[in-house]
Enzyme design. Sequence first.
Site, short mmCIF file in Angstrom:
data_model
loop_
_atom_site.label_atom_id
_atom_site.label_comp_id
_atom_site.label_asym_id
_atom_site.label_seq_id
_atom_site.Cartn_x
_atom_site.Cartn_y
_atom_site.Cartn_z
N LYS A 291 -21.44 -0.70 -42.79
CA LYS A 291 -20.64 0.50 -42.52
C LYS A 291 -21.36 1.34 -41.47
CE LYS A 291 -19.17 4.90 -44.68
NZ LYS A 291 -18.94 5.64 -45.95
N ASP A 296 -19.49 11.43 -40.82
CA ASP A 296 -18.37 11.46 -41.75
C ASP A 296 -18.07 12.90 -42.17
OD1 ASP A 296 -16.44 11.02 -43.62
OD2 ASP A 296 -17.76 10.09 -45.12
N LYS A 303 -14.67 17.32 -45.94
CA LYS A 303 -15.71 17.55 -46.94
C LYS A 303 -16.10 19.02 -46.98
CE LYS A 303 -18.08 13.07 -46.56
NZ LYS A 303 -17.91 12.65 -47.96
N ASP A 314 -24.35 8.21 -42.21
CA ASP A 314 -23.32 7.38 -42.84
C ASP A 314 -23.14 6.04 -42.11
OD1 ASP A 314 -21.64 7.20 -45.05
OD2 ASP A 314 -19.90 8.00 -44.00
N ASP A 373 -11.27 10.52 -46.44
CA ASP A 373 -12.71 10.52 -46.69
C ASP A 373 -13.20 9.20 -47.31
OD1 ASP A 373 -15.27 11.48 -46.70
OD2 ASP A 373 -15.01 12.81 -48.44
N GLU A 375 -13.36 6.36 -45.94
CA GLU A 375 -13.20 5.68 -44.65
C GLU A 375 -14.10 4.46 -44.50
OE1 GLU A 375 -15.22 8.15 -45.19
OE2 GLU A 375 -17.00 7.26 -44.29
N ARG A 377 -14.69 2.01 -46.56
CA ARG A 377 -14.00 0.78 -47.00
C ARG A 377 -12.94 0.38 -45.99
NH1 ARG A 377 -12.53 3.57 -52.56
NH2 ARG A 377 -14.50 4.57 -52.01
#
Length: 527
Positions: A291, A296, A303, A314, A373, A375, A377
Site C-alpha cells: 500500500k 491519507d 479524518k 501511509d 478513508d 482507500e 484496500r
Amino acid sequence: MPKLKTSHFALFCAFSALTFAVPVSAQSVVGSGVPASTVPNSAERPIAFAEQAPDNAGLVILMESAELPNIPALSAAERGAVEAAIASAEFKGETGSNLKLRGIGGRPLIMLAGAAKSDDEGPDWKSAAGSAVQKLMDDDAELALVGPTDANAMADAALGLDLGQYRFDRYQTDVETVPAKQRVTFVGTAASAAQALWDSRHKHLADSVKLTRDLQSEPASALYPQSFVDRVSAEFKGVPNIRIEILDEAAMRKMNMGAIVGVGQGSPRGSRMMVVTYTGGSGAALALAGKGITFDTGGISIKPNKGMWAMKADMSGAAAVMGATLSLAKSRAPVNVVAVAALAENMPGANAQRPGDVVRTYGGKTIEILSTDAEGRLVLADAVQYVADRYKPFALVDVATLTGSVGRAVGNQYAGLFAREDAIADRMLKAAKDSGERLWRLPLHPAYAKAIRSDIADVKNSGVTDAPGASAGAHFIGYFVDESLPWAHLDIAGVDWNNSTKPLTPKGASGFGVRLLDQLARDWTAK
Ligand code: BES
Ligand code: MN
Ligand code: ZN
C-alpha cells in the site's frame, strides 16, 4: 550548481528528485515549489572490521552476562578497573542495559552494553550494539566494539548498530550537537570473514531498511507518487537483474484500474503503479504488494485533525516491499521477486471520489465506496489483480498500513498476519521469528466473507458490521486474490511508526517488513 565533493555526489543525485523541482510560477507547480531541504541526512558512523582495536578509540564491550569477556585490548589494570565498576554498578549484562565509564586507562571511554537475553536463545548482539550506539549519539569518539567473536555474531552486531544509529535529520538546521559520525570498528579474530558477510549481505539489508525509513519519514510535500518512483528508481540504478515498470494514470485507466485511479482523483499528484522485478533465481516469482498512500487525509470521508500528520507514512507497505527487493537484489540472493507499489495521494477536492461511488477494478469486479478513508484496500485491489495476472507469481504477500483496528487488537509489538492456509502462515511466522519482526495471526473466517458484500456492487470497502475491522480489510483484499494462489496479508498499521526509541528502531519510522520479507524470500523460492 554548488561545488560538491564526489563522495557526496551520489547522495545529492538521489535526493535531487525530491528537492530540486524548479518552479516556473506558483500556479504551475504542485506545492510551493520551495524545497524544505537540499541536503541528505547527517553522516552516520562508518563501519569497519579489524583484528585489533585502533589506538585511542573508545571501547564498547558487548556482554553476554555480568562477566567481563577476555579482551586483548584491555591491560590487566584496565581490566581490574572495569570489573570493579561492574561490581559496584551491579551491572548484569541484560539486553539494552548500558554502563558508560570514563577515566580508565588511555581510552576516551569504555561502554559496557548488555547482550544477555532472559530466554536461552543466545545473546542478542544486534540489540546490544544498537542500544550502545544510541547512548553514544552525542559522544563523537571513534569506537572499537568487542565481544562477539564469530563472523556471524560480529556482522549481526554491525547490523544492529547500523539500524540503531539511523537518523532522519535532513530538515534540521538548528541543532546543538551534530550526531556522532566517527568510525566504529568491530574487533575480533574473525574480522575478515565478518567483513565479507557485511559487504555481501548485512550492509545491503541495513541500507535498504534505511531507505524504507527515509521514504516513510519524508513529508508528503516531498514524497508523492512520482517522487517515490524517482527515488526508488534511483536506488535500483545499476543494480543487476532488475526490471522496472511504471504505470501512470493513463496506462492504468486503459486497464480499467478504477480503484487506484479513483483514490488519487482528488489529488493533483497523479497515481502510479511501480513494479520492480528482481530475477536472481529460476522459476516463478514471489509477489510482494505494498500500500503506497503518500498521504491519507481520508478524502471526502475526512479524518479528524489529531495525529493526521502520521498519515504521511501511509505508504509504509510500499516502502517495505521496495526495501526488501533492494536488499535481495543488492546481495544477489538466488530468488525471484516481483514487488508492486500501489501509489496514490488520498485528498478531498472538487474531483475527489464520494461515498456511494462505484468503481470497476482491473479484473472487472466492482466496489461500492462507503468510506473514501478505506482507500488502502482499493489501491491494493487493482495491484494484487494486476501482479497476479501479469507476473504469474507462485505466492503473494501484501503489506499495508490498512486499519487502526489491527493496533487495537495486537498493539505495537506485532503486525497482523492473515492467511487462508496454515502452510503460508507458518512460513510467515518462521520468517518473523528469524528476522525479529514479529507477526500475530488473526482470523480470516469464511463467515466474514459475506459481510463485505455490497447491495449494489460486488463488495463494499467499509460499513462492515459483522466482522472485526482488520479482518474485514483482509477479506476485502482476499476477494481479489484467486483461491489457488497462496496469499498472506500483513496489516502493519500498528508497527510502521515507533513512538519511542528501541535498540534497532529509533523513534520514528520503523522500516518494518524489510527484514521480514528479505528473510521470507530467501527461505521460500519456487521449487
Ligand atoms: N491509513 C489508515 C489506517 C491507519 C490508521 C494507519 C492508523 C496507521 C495508523 C486507513 O486508510 C484507514 O483510514 N482505515 C480505516 C478503515 C475504515 C474506514 C474501514 C480505519 O482503520 O479506521
Ligand atoms: Mn484511510
Ligand atoms: Zn490509509
